[in-house]
Design a protein around this motif. Structure first.
Motif, mmCIF file in Angstrom:
data_model
loop_
_atom_site.group_PDB
_atom_site.id
_atom_site.type_symbol
_atom_site.label_atom_id
_atom_site.label_comp_id
_atom_site.label_asym_id
_atom_site.label_seq_id
_atom_site.Cartn_x
_atom_site.Cartn_y
_atom_site.Cartn_z
ATOM 1 N N ILE C 40 0.843 -1.213 0.000
ATOM 2 C CA ILE C 40 0.000 0.000 0.000
ATOM 3 C C ILE C 40 0.873 1.257 0.000
ATOM 4 O O ILE C 40 0.611 2.222 -0.725
ATOM 5 C CB ILE C 40 -0.941 0.004 1.233
ATOM 6 N N GLN C 41 1.920 1.233 0.828
ATOM 7 C CA GLN C 41 2.802 2.411 0.899
ATOM 8 C C GLN C 41 3.482 2.685 -0.442
ATOM 9 O O GLN C 41 3.564 3.829 -0.892
ATOM 10 C CB GLN C 41 3.863 2.205 1.990
ATOM 11 N N LEU C 42 3.959 1.624 -1.089
ATOM 12 C CA LEU C 42 4.603 1.813 -2.386
ATOM 13 C C LEU C 42 3.595 2.243 -3.451
ATOM 14 O O LEU C 42 3.913 3.065 -4.314
ATOM 15 C CB LEU C 42 5.341 0.542 -2.806
ATOM 16 N N ARG C 44 1.098 4.187 -3.038
ATOM 17 C CA ARG C 44 0.874 5.634 -2.881
ATOM 18 C C ARG C 44 2.002 6.429 -3.539
ATOM 19 O O ARG C 44 1.764 7.370 -4.298
ATOM 20 C CB ARG C 44 0.812 6.033 -1.399
ATOM 21 N N ASP C 45 3.243 6.046 -3.219
ATOM 22 C CA ASP C 45 4.382 6.771 -3.796
ATOM 23 C C ASP C 45 4.421 6.633 -5.312
ATOM 24 O O ASP C 45 4.700 7.596 -6.038
ATOM 25 C CB ASP C 45 5.708 6.221 -3.226
ATOM 26 N N ALA C 47 1.939 5.933 -7.489
ATOM 27 C CA ALA C 47 0.886 6.691 -8.174
ATOM 28 C C ALA C 47 1.256 8.174 -8.251
ATOM 29 O O ALA C 47 1.089 8.816 -9.292
ATOM 30 C CB ALA C 47 -0.450 6.520 -7.440
ATOM 31 N N ASP C 48 1.803 8.702 -7.171
ATOM 32 C CA ASP C 48 2.146 10.129 -7.131
ATOM 33 C C ASP C 48 3.298 10.493 -8.079
ATOM 34 O O ASP C 48 3.234 11.516 -8.763
ATOM 35 C CB ASP C 48 2.524 10.554 -5.698
ATOM 36 N N ILE C 49 4.345 9.662 -8.111
ATOM 37 C CA ILE C 49 5.475 10.010 -8.979
ATOM 38 C C ILE C 49 5.100 9.822 -10.452
ATOM 39 O O ILE C 49 5.532 10.605 -11.311
ATOM 40 C CB ILE C 49 6.767 9.217 -8.606
ATOM 41 N N LEU C 52 3.128 12.930 -11.447
ATOM 42 C CA LEU C 52 4.025 14.060 -11.686
ATOM 43 C C LEU C 52 4.760 13.894 -13.020
ATOM 44 O O LEU C 52 4.832 14.833 -13.819
ATOM 45 C CB LEU C 52 5.065 14.157 -10.560
ATOM 46 N N VAL C 67 13.020 13.718 -13.241
ATOM 47 C CA VAL C 67 11.855 13.172 -12.545
ATOM 48 C C VAL C 67 11.606 11.732 -12.995
ATOM 49 O O VAL C 67 11.250 10.854 -12.193
ATOM 50 C CB VAL C 67 10.630 14.079 -12.805
ATOM 51 N N GLU C 70 13.654 9.079 -11.187
ATOM 52 C CA GLU C 70 13.082 8.715 -9.892
ATOM 53 C C GLU C 70 11.836 7.858 -10.081
ATOM 54 O O GLU C 70 11.582 6.935 -9.298
ATOM 55 C CB GLU C 70 12.734 9.983 -9.098
ATOM 56 N N GLU C 73 12.795 4.302 -10.574
ATOM 57 C CA GLU C 73 13.214 3.675 -9.323
ATOM 58 C C GLU C 73 12.010 3.255 -8.459
ATOM 59 O O GLU C 73 11.983 2.140 -7.919
ATOM 60 C CB GLU C 73 14.094 4.661 -8.553
ATOM 61 N N ILE C 74 11.039 4.158 -8.332
ATOM 62 C CA ILE C 74 9.874 3.857 -7.490
ATOM 63 C C ILE C 74 8.982 2.792 -8.134
ATOM 64 O O ILE C 74 8.497 1.889 -7.453
ATOM 65 C CB ILE C 74 9.083 5.149 -7.149
ATOM 66 N N ALA C 77 10.572 -0.547 -7.490
ATOM 67 C CA ALA C 77 10.346 -0.993 -6.109
ATOM 68 C C ALA C 77 8.913 -1.474 -5.920
ATOM 69 O O ALA C 77 8.659 -2.484 -5.251
ATOM 70 C CB ALA C 77 10.652 0.152 -5.142
#
Lengths: 115, 115, 115, 115
Positions: C40-42, C44-45, C47-49, C52, C67, C70, C73-74, C77
């Motif tokens: 869940i935490q990943l 969130r990150d 979707a946001d990156i 952007l 951008v 990054e 990378e996310i 992960a």
């Protein structure tokens, strides 16, 4: 020129975003995550609508008032859910949401009066 | 538990978002919009990266540091462009960007030291 | 003028955002939420990156490439975590993340070649 | 389980975000930026509300319908402004906005019927 009220509103909206993000993150670390599901879901919606609202206000958008009405509704729902839980992060989030609801209502009232 | 430094950083990031949104909106109302184009473009990028960074910090994301490095770069570029223009909104935006660069660097330094 | 590659990339980034949002929502409804926390935490990150990145690409920002690094990378992960879980929404999200990593790498490679 | 209609809606919302971002960027490069100011302002609001709406839909939020009503309103305003300008990017943006208005209305109608 931006009024004091607007600057204050933006500050309160931002505090609410960070309270919601923090609350969601810490809810996920609680032993009984299952009980925090609704809280996490509302935190996500609340952070997003506050973020949108703060930017519409900052850019002086003609759509700021409509978006703010929805912001009030979601903040209120998030407050009501968070207030049910005793965790410190939930209580802080409930407080931030309530402050947000009040500030948004004030801002809307001031717009209606001055127009 | 969130430190004073983190709370302060989030507040500074938010101030930068609203300064950028306000600057972009007022640039569009200037007589010589053509001269403000680069400023408006940087304002958009800067507001967006600050918004992302503030949420990654608030949720204590392991990716916060990387995102913050990019935030520093874009804030610096936005500062440099805004600082060239005499408009009050540009000067205020340059100031908010500089404050943001400084706070992000401080935060990164504190993370490196404590790990 | 936007190339086919760019249009395709934006489409893939968007698919990844919705896969992440859906995965986070359905993870919260699983019986063993506790096991899904990192996922869940990943989500969130990620979707946001991706959000952007898609906007920086769409607006042809000079900061799009940084951008995007990054973002890769996310997404990687998030893919690695989601791939560990058998839930249909996790498998779909892992797939969307992988597609995103590949498309971003292709896009970066095409930028390096043509410059 | 997500329906075809929902997948299609998210795709259309995303196309609208990128059309708005692209339109704003290219408006800023036009010779007569001054004439494009309202268009740029609406592009910013429209991209932001579509982004929020797509995420609320993807996460199956109970607030998706309200947010979508505001999305329809802003997309319609953005369409009406873009349609006045002959630039290719404005025409494409007007088209994307109209498609978005139609898809959102369809989605809302389907929700009302099935509930």
């Amino acid at each position: 020129m931006k009024s004091e009220k607007t600057n204050n509103l933006e500050h309160i909206l931002i505090k609410c975003i960070t309270a919601c993000e923090t609350c969601a993150t810490l809810c996920l670390q609680e032993d009984h995550v299952k009980m925090m599901v609704k809280c996490i879901q509302l935190d996500r919606d609340c952070a997003d609508i506050c973020a949108l609202t703060s930017r519409f206000v900052a850019r002086n958008s003609p759509h700021a008032q409509h978006v703010m009405r929805e912001c009030i509704e979601i903040c209120q729902a998030c407050h009501d859910e968070c207030a049910k839980h005793e965790h410190d992060h939930c209580q802080k989030c409930a407080e931030a949401c309530q402050e947000c609801v009040d500030a948004c209502k004030d801002w809307l009232a001031s717009k209606t009066t001055t127009m």
